[in-house]
Design a protein around this motif. Structure first.
Motif, mmCIF file in Angstrom:
data_model
loop_
_atom_site.group_PDB
_atom_site.id
_atom_site.type_symbol
_atom_site.label_atom_id
_atom_site.label_comp_id
_atom_site.label_asym_id
_atom_site.label_seq_id
_atom_site.Cartn_x
_atom_site.Cartn_y
_atom_site.Cartn_z
ATOM 1 N N PRO A 1 0.793 -1.169 0.090
ATOM 2 C CA PRO A 1 -0.047 -0.133 -0.208
ATOM 3 C C PRO A 1 0.762 1.189 0.082
ATOM 4 C CG PRO A 1 0.279 -0.873 2.272
ATOM 5 C CD PRO A 1 0.889 -1.783 1.208
ATOM 6 N N ALA A 2 0.343 2.537 -0.511
ATOM 7 C CA ALA A 2 0.890 3.717 -0.342
ATOM 8 C C ALA A 2 1.039 4.003 1.124
ATOM 9 C CB ALA A 2 0.203 4.702 -0.982
ATOM 10 N N ASP A 3 2.087 4.840 1.717
ATOM 11 C CA ASP A 3 2.135 5.374 2.865
ATOM 12 C C ASP A 3 1.331 6.343 3.188
ATOM 13 O OD1 ASP A 3 3.374 7.554 1.839
ATOM 14 O OD2 ASP A 3 5.583 6.898 2.308
ATOM 15 N N ALA A 4 1.504 6.990 4.452
ATOM 16 C CA ALA A 4 0.584 8.216 4.703
ATOM 17 C C ALA A 4 0.537 9.345 3.811
ATOM 18 C CB ALA A 4 0.845 8.792 5.936
ATOM 19 N N ASN A 5 1.728 9.549 2.973
ATOM 20 C CA ASN A 5 2.132 10.450 2.025
ATOM 21 C C ASN A 5 1.711 10.172 0.589
ATOM 22 O OD1 ASN A 5 3.131 12.363 4.151
ATOM 23 N ND2 ASN A 5 5.027 11.321 4.145
ATOM 24 N N ASN B 1 5.742 8.997 -5.513
ATOM 25 C CA ASN B 1 4.353 9.069 -5.499
ATOM 26 C C ASN B 1 3.920 7.839 -6.147
ATOM 27 O OD1 ASN B 1 4.112 11.614 -4.424
ATOM 28 N ND2 ASN B 1 4.157 12.363 -6.415
ATOM 29 N N VAL B 2 2.773 7.246 -5.508
ATOM 30 C CA VAL B 2 1.960 5.849 -6.184
ATOM 31 C C VAL B 2 1.164 6.464 -7.292
ATOM 32 C CG1 VAL B 2 0.646 4.255 -5.659
ATOM 33 C CG2 VAL B 2 2.420 4.787 -4.154
ATOM 34 N N VAL C 1 2.334 1.107 -7.964
ATOM 35 C CA VAL C 1 3.199 1.358 -9.179
ATOM 36 C C VAL C 1 3.649 2.742 -8.955
ATOM 37 C CG1 VAL C 1 3.422 2.002 -11.534
ATOM 38 C CG2 VAL C 1 1.813 0.029 -10.617
ATOM 39 N N ILE C 2 5.098 2.752 -8.692
ATOM 40 C CA ILE C 2 5.743 4.064 -8.857
ATOM 41 C C ILE C 2 6.577 4.177 -10.092
ATOM 42 C CG2 ILE C 2 5.872 4.184 -6.267
ATOM 43 C CD1 ILE C 2 8.813 3.384 -6.492
ATOM 44 N N LEU C 3 7.137 5.325 -10.408
ATOM 45 C CA LEU C 3 7.955 5.605 -11.649
ATOM 46 C C LEU C 3 9.324 6.285 -11.357
ATOM 47 C CD1 LEU C 3 4.896 7.206 -13.641
ATOM 48 C CD2 LEU C 3 5.780 4.850 -13.775
ATOM 49 N N TYR C 4 10.305 5.842 -12.029
ATOM 50 C CA TYR C 4 11.675 6.474 -11.935
ATOM 51 C C TYR C 4 12.152 6.660 -13.409
ATOM 52 C CZ TYR C 4 12.996 4.988 -7.125
ATOM 53 O OH TYR C 4 13.156 4.909 -5.671
#
Length: 308
Positions: A233-237, A244-245, A250-253
């Motif tokens: 899961p995403a964190d509190a942010n 960023n999710v 999924v995140i991106l680099y």
């Protein structure tokens, strides 16, 4: 938390020199054997695939040969799939997940693809359970011209010599609790910066290329893996490891900008998997199966859409 509190090597605020790198290397030791745990699994695939040595690490060329596993009947009318594992040698399921896919699933997918796998890019890291190579260099930040990492340079040469462009690249990784307890503090110390503590995501996620996200493709990978293990899961942010999710798991680099293995080709479909092996609810085999599921989800998606 500062780097001086977090890591015992080096002077706070100063980048490591040769002395600190040697001091760090002296703390490493062989904890498992590449020639016993990995090479036999590679060679066992010789009857079904072409197994070739594409290089060797100069630290010990006899101990650390580098192998690729390729489709026997390479066909120009089929797109090419690249599977990489063990770029970070300590990320165990990247190595054994790649090998399990080749042993159990690759034959099926050869009707659609030419397949090449480099299952253990960093065998020294595998043996010492390390993120870096012996020179305190991260191979997964070293995929660029005149790379300082032998591991990266050898893989780039392998890719450059493939007869066809790569359409799909799946790079198999893990995010472990030791990222936070050892490897990130070491990185801050090496680079002379303050270490800022972060959290480790509990579950699987993928890293796509911000230059070509292919979010439907990433979703297909997540959907496949969710049948095997839990998704982070995403964190509190709303983030995972500081990014960023953009959709579930999924995140991106920017792959090429960061010198990541995910940018070693100009593929249309690329994903970097991140398995979480330290969850009390998963086993080593489940982690391997999650990597296999990720590859299958990726290739099934491409079959459906590329051939449509």
């Amino acid at each position: 938390m500062t780097q001086s509190q977090a890591y015992p090597i080096g002077t706070p605020g100063q980048k490591w020199g040769d002395a600190e790198r040697l001091e760090w290397r002296a703390t490493t030791s062989i904890k498992r054997e590449y020639q016993q745990e990995v090479v036999p699994k590679i060679k066992a695939l010789k009857s079904e695939f072409v197994v070739e040595q594409y290089g060797a690490l100069s630290y010990d060329e006899q101990r650390y040969p580098l192998f690729s596993i390729k489709s026997k009947n390479w066909q120009a009318n089929k797109p090419t799939v690249l599977i990489t594992g063990g770029v970070h040698g300590y990320e165990t399921s990247g190595v054994h997940g790649a090998l399990k896919f080749m042993a159990t699933e690759a034959q099926h997918y050869q009707q659609h693809f030419n397949i090449v796998a480099a299952p253990c890019v960093s065998p020294w890291g595998y043996e010492t359970i390390n993120r870096w190579n012996p020179n305190a260099i991260d191979p997964n930040r070293s995929f660029y011209a005149d790379s300082p990492a032998e591991e990266s340079a050898n893989l780039m040469a392998l890719v450059a010599n493939l007869p066809l462009e790569v359409l799909v690249h799946i790079d198999l990784h893990e995010t472990t609790d030791t990222d936070e307890t050892e490897f990130r503090p070491a990185l801050a110390a090496r680079d002379g910066i303050e270490y800022e503590a972060d959290s480790i995501p509990d579950g699987f996620y993928t890293v796509g290329d911000s230059a070509l996200p292919q979010l439907e493709f990433q979703a297909a990978v997540i959907e496949s893996v969710a049948k095997v293990t839990h998704i982070a899961p995403a964190d509190a942010n709303g983030q995972i490891i500081g990014s960023n999710v953009v959709q579930r798991g999924v995140i991106l680099y920017p792959m090429k900008k960061l010198g990541l293995c995910g940018g070693v080709t100009n593929c249309q479909y690329g994903t970097t998997t991140e398995v979480y092996p330290d969850s009390p609810t998963v086993s080593d085999e489940e982690c391997n199966d999650a990597q296999v599921a990720a590859i299958k989800g990726a290739l099934d998606y491409v079959v459906r859409h590329h051939y449509a």
